[in-house]
Design a protein around this motif. Structure first.
Motif, PDB file in Angstrom:
ATOM      1  N   GLY A 126       0.606   3.256  -5.311  1.00 17.63           N
ATOM      2  CA  GLY A 126      -0.658   2.960  -5.971  1.00 17.63           C
ATOM      3  C   GLY A 126      -0.454   2.225  -7.290  1.00 17.63           C
ATOM      4  O   GLY A 126       0.526   2.471  -7.998  1.00 17.63           O
ATOM      5  N   LYS A 172      -4.122  -2.459   5.186  1.00 16.33           N
ATOM      6  CA  LYS A 172      -2.766  -2.274   5.719  1.00 16.33           C
ATOM      7  C   LYS A 172      -2.638  -2.789   7.148  1.00 16.33           C
ATOM      8  O   LYS A 172      -1.542  -3.177   7.572  1.00 16.33           O
ATOM      9  N   MET A 184      -7.347  -3.580  -1.222  1.00 14.73           N
ATOM     10  CA  MET A 184      -6.387  -2.523  -0.938  1.00 14.73           C
ATOM     11  C   MET A 184      -6.794  -1.193  -1.557  1.00 14.73           C
ATOM     12  O   MET A 184      -6.539  -0.123  -0.996  1.00 14.73           O
ATOM     13  N   MET A 185      -7.459  -1.235  -2.719  1.00 13.33           N
ATOM     14  CA  MET A 185      -7.846   0.001  -3.390  1.00 13.33           C
ATOM     15  C   MET A 185      -9.060   0.653  -2.717  1.00 13.33           C
ATOM     16  O   MET A 185      -9.130   1.870  -2.584  1.00 13.33           O
ATOM     17  N   PRO A 221      -7.947   0.893   1.946  1.00 13.34           N
ATOM     18  CA  PRO A 221      -6.504   0.767   2.180  1.00 13.34           C
ATOM     19  C   PRO A 221      -6.109   0.682   3.645  1.00 13.34           C
ATOM     20  O   PRO A 221      -5.209  -0.071   3.995  1.00 13.34           O
ATOM     21  N   GLY A 242       0.786  -1.223   0.000  1.00 14.68           N
ATOM     22  CA  GLY A 242       0.000   0.000   0.000  1.00 14.68           C
ATOM     23  C   GLY A 242       0.815   1.269   0.000  1.00 14.68           C
ATOM     24  O   GLY A 242       0.271   2.363   0.152  1.00 14.68           O
TER      25      GLY A 242
END
Length: 313
Positions: free
Chosen positions: A52, A73, A65-66, A69, A49
């Motif tokens: 990008g 994380k 993750m997008m 985030p 992360g």
């Protein structure tokens, strides 16, 4: 634990990671292997992360993750190639600081003690980081990644700059951690990958060239190379008489009167006793016997050199 789909990263017109896809199961130790500039660190930074992606998706234990985030994380412990240390702090002060900035909950002292124990740095917790050896500083970086017991560890070149003794210590530590945690380990050191990883992913020019267990990449585990002293035709006939054995290749003399053969046998079978007895009947001694599969180094060079040759055409 981790699912990556068509992950891509570009810098201007240059594509450094190109539509890579793979998944990692819980408990795996996956080794990212590739030459410098292969895209390993860029991939690691996207997975953690810190960077990008231009295309694709990353799911950490089901969390995108997008899209989320911060939540993703929290499931990751990340050790970059150069650990983010503050040399003027003591080890304990630094880990307390990391505990706060990670927003971890629970008993701080117990969490830090557990991380120190896992990284084997309890005896230096009160010392200034700048006074520690490179190996111990690397362990402190690993301890910060372990804070909060994340289910996924991402380690980018964790033994970079260490001496041989320190490298062995960190490898053993990673192997021990892998019994409880899923680990992604990036390295261009072949022996490091082979020593601790259950699975290998080879990258070059931003693409995946091979993905699988060490055994599946280097071979099937059902080949032997045998060097025999004696008449070439008699030796070959004796080897071909063995049940379930095929003579795949025969080589020229490695020394006067000694010939080498590549044998393929049934998977899981142990043909060494039968091999010895067949050759002993013809009074032909065995000068060498070893597994015939290619080493990880040979596979790596074949893949990356072939990739480089193809790109040059």
């Amino acid at each position: 634990m981790l699912t990556v789909e068509r992950l891509t990263k570009r810098y201007g017109k240059k594509t450094v990671v190109e539509h890579i896809s793979f998944s990692v199961k819980q408990g795996d130790i996956l080794g990212f292997l590739g030459p410098n500039g292969a895209g390993k660190s860029t991939t690691m930074n996207m997975l953690a992360g810190y960077l990008g992606a231009d295309e694709g998706s990353i799911l950490i234990d089901g969390t995108d993750m997008m899209e989320a985030p911060l939540a993703a994380k929290k499931k990751i412990g990340y050790l970059p190639e150069k650990p983010p240390l503050y040399p003027e702090m003591t080890v304990k002060e630094y880990l307390c600081f990391v505990f706060r900035i990670k927003g971890l909950k629970g008993a701080r002292e117990e969490c830090i003690k557990e991380a120190c124990c896992l990284a084997h740095i309890e005896d230096v917790s009160g010392r200034l980081i700048r006074n520690l050896s490179k190996g111990y500083q690397q362990r402190v970086g690993l301890a910060q990644a372990l804070l909060g017991s994340p289910p996924l560890l991402i380690l980018d070149e964790p033994t970079a700059g260490l001496d041989p003794k320190q490298i062995i210590e960190i490898r053993e530590l990673i192997a021990d951690l892998g019994k409880k945690t899923t680990i992604l380990l990036s390295s261009h050191i072949l022996s490091e990958i082979q020593a601790v990883c259950s699975r290998v992913l080879v990258m070059d020019h931003g693409r995946i060239l091979a993905d699988g267990s060490t055994e599946s990449i280097t071979g099937s585990g059902n080949k032997l190379r045998v060097a025999v002293k004696g008449n070439f035709q008699d030796a070959r006939a004796a080897l071909e008489s063995l049940p379930g054995v095929l003579v795949r290749d025969a080589y020229t003399e490695s020394e006067p009167g000694v010939f080498e053969f590549m044998l393929e046998h049934e998977r899981g079978a142990d043909i060494r006793t039968a091999l010895f007895e067949a050759l002993a009947q013809h009074r032909m001694p065995i000068y060498a016997l070893r597994e015939g599969d290619r080493s990880l180094e040979e596979v790596f060079l074949a893949l990356t050199q072939g990739e480089n040759d193809g790109g040059a055409q």
